[in-house]
Write a protein that holds these residues in place. Structure first.
Motif, mmCIF file in Angstrom:
data_model
loop_
_atom_site.group_PDB
_atom_site.id
_atom_site.type_symbol
_atom_site.label_atom_id
_atom_site.label_comp_id
_atom_site.label_asym_id
_atom_site.label_seq_id
_atom_site.Cartn_x
_atom_site.Cartn_y
_atom_site.Cartn_z
ATOM 1 N N VAL A 30 38.803 85.804 27.968
ATOM 2 C CA VAL A 30 37.621 85.623 28.801
ATOM 3 C C VAL A 30 37.970 84.588 29.854
ATOM 4 N N TYR A 31 37.526 84.813 31.077
ATOM 5 C CA TYR A 31 37.833 83.929 32.189
ATOM 6 C C TYR A 31 36.561 83.284 32.731
ATOM 7 N N GLN A 64 40.483 73.696 22.644
ATOM 8 C CA GLN A 64 40.808 72.271 22.809
ATOM 9 C C GLN A 64 40.332 71.712 24.144
ATOM 10 N N GLY A 65 39.970 72.583 25.060
ATOM 11 C CA GLY A 65 39.467 72.149 26.355
ATOM 12 C C GLY A 65 40.552 72.079 27.423
ATOM 13 N N THR A 66 40.109 72.200 28.668
ATOM 14 C CA THR A 66 41.016 72.060 29.803
ATOM 15 C C THR A 66 40.316 71.232 30.878
ATOM 16 N N LEU A 101 41.073 79.602 19.714
ATOM 17 C CA LEU A 101 40.812 79.779 21.136
ATOM 18 C C LEU A 101 41.663 78.782 21.898
ATOM 19 N N VAL A 102 42.291 79.232 22.970
ATOM 20 C CA VAL A 102 43.118 78.345 23.783
ATOM 21 C C VAL A 102 42.729 78.504 25.243
ATOM 22 N N CYS A 133 40.540 81.772 28.631
ATOM 23 C CA CYS A 133 40.280 81.483 27.227
ATOM 24 C C CYS A 133 40.846 82.652 26.433
ATOM 25 N N VAL A 134 41.934 82.401 25.722
ATOM 26 C CA VAL A 134 42.602 83.452 24.963
ATOM 27 C C VAL A 134 42.283 83.292 23.493
ATOM 28 N N GLY A 135 41.815 84.373 22.890
ATOM 29 C CA GLY A 135 41.505 84.354 21.474
ATOM 30 C C GLY A 135 42.644 84.934 20.655
#
Length: 120
Positions: free
Chosen positions: A78-79, A112-114, A4-5, A22-24
């Motif tokens: 997912v946003y 990893q978080g933003t 996940l990014v 969030c891109v899987g």
């Protein structure tokens, strides 16, 4: 490899908006439960929003009516649309995925978080 990014964080003034992504990869997000979480400095991680079912999405009380979780499974993304941001929303935001449970309580794959910073 499943991953996940997150992206889309930044500095915004109070009252402003941000959309986190969030891109899987390596799996189909539609078949796993997805949740958004955040952790502010010196505080424990807390749930923000959770896909509870096919049409049900839950929100933590502090973000209700301001944040919206959006799904685009065609893009495996997912946003988290965040409006009317407040300084108290400042935190690192994470998305997570895992098996279906109540309130996203057993998500084991994490991004990893933003960083989101709300400040004037």
């Amino acid at each position: 490899q499943r991953q996940l990014v997150e992206s889309g964080g930044g500095l915004v003034q109070p009252g402003g908006s941000l959309r986190l992504s969030c891109v899987g990869s390596g799996f189909n997000m539609e078949y796993l439960q997805i949740g958004w979480f955040r952790q502010a400095p010196g505080k424990e991680r807390e749930g923000v929003s959770c896909i509870e079912g096919t049409i049900t999405i839950s929100y933590a009380d502090p973000v209700k009516d301001r944040f919206t979780l959006l799904k685009d499974y065609a893009k495996n993304t997912v946003y988290l649309q965040m409006n009317s941001l407040e300084p108290e929303d400042t935190a690192v935001y994470y998305c997570a995925a895992g098996r279906w449970t109540e309130s996203c309580s057993d998500l084991t794959l994490w991004g990893q978080g933003t960083q989101v910073t709300v400040s004037s």
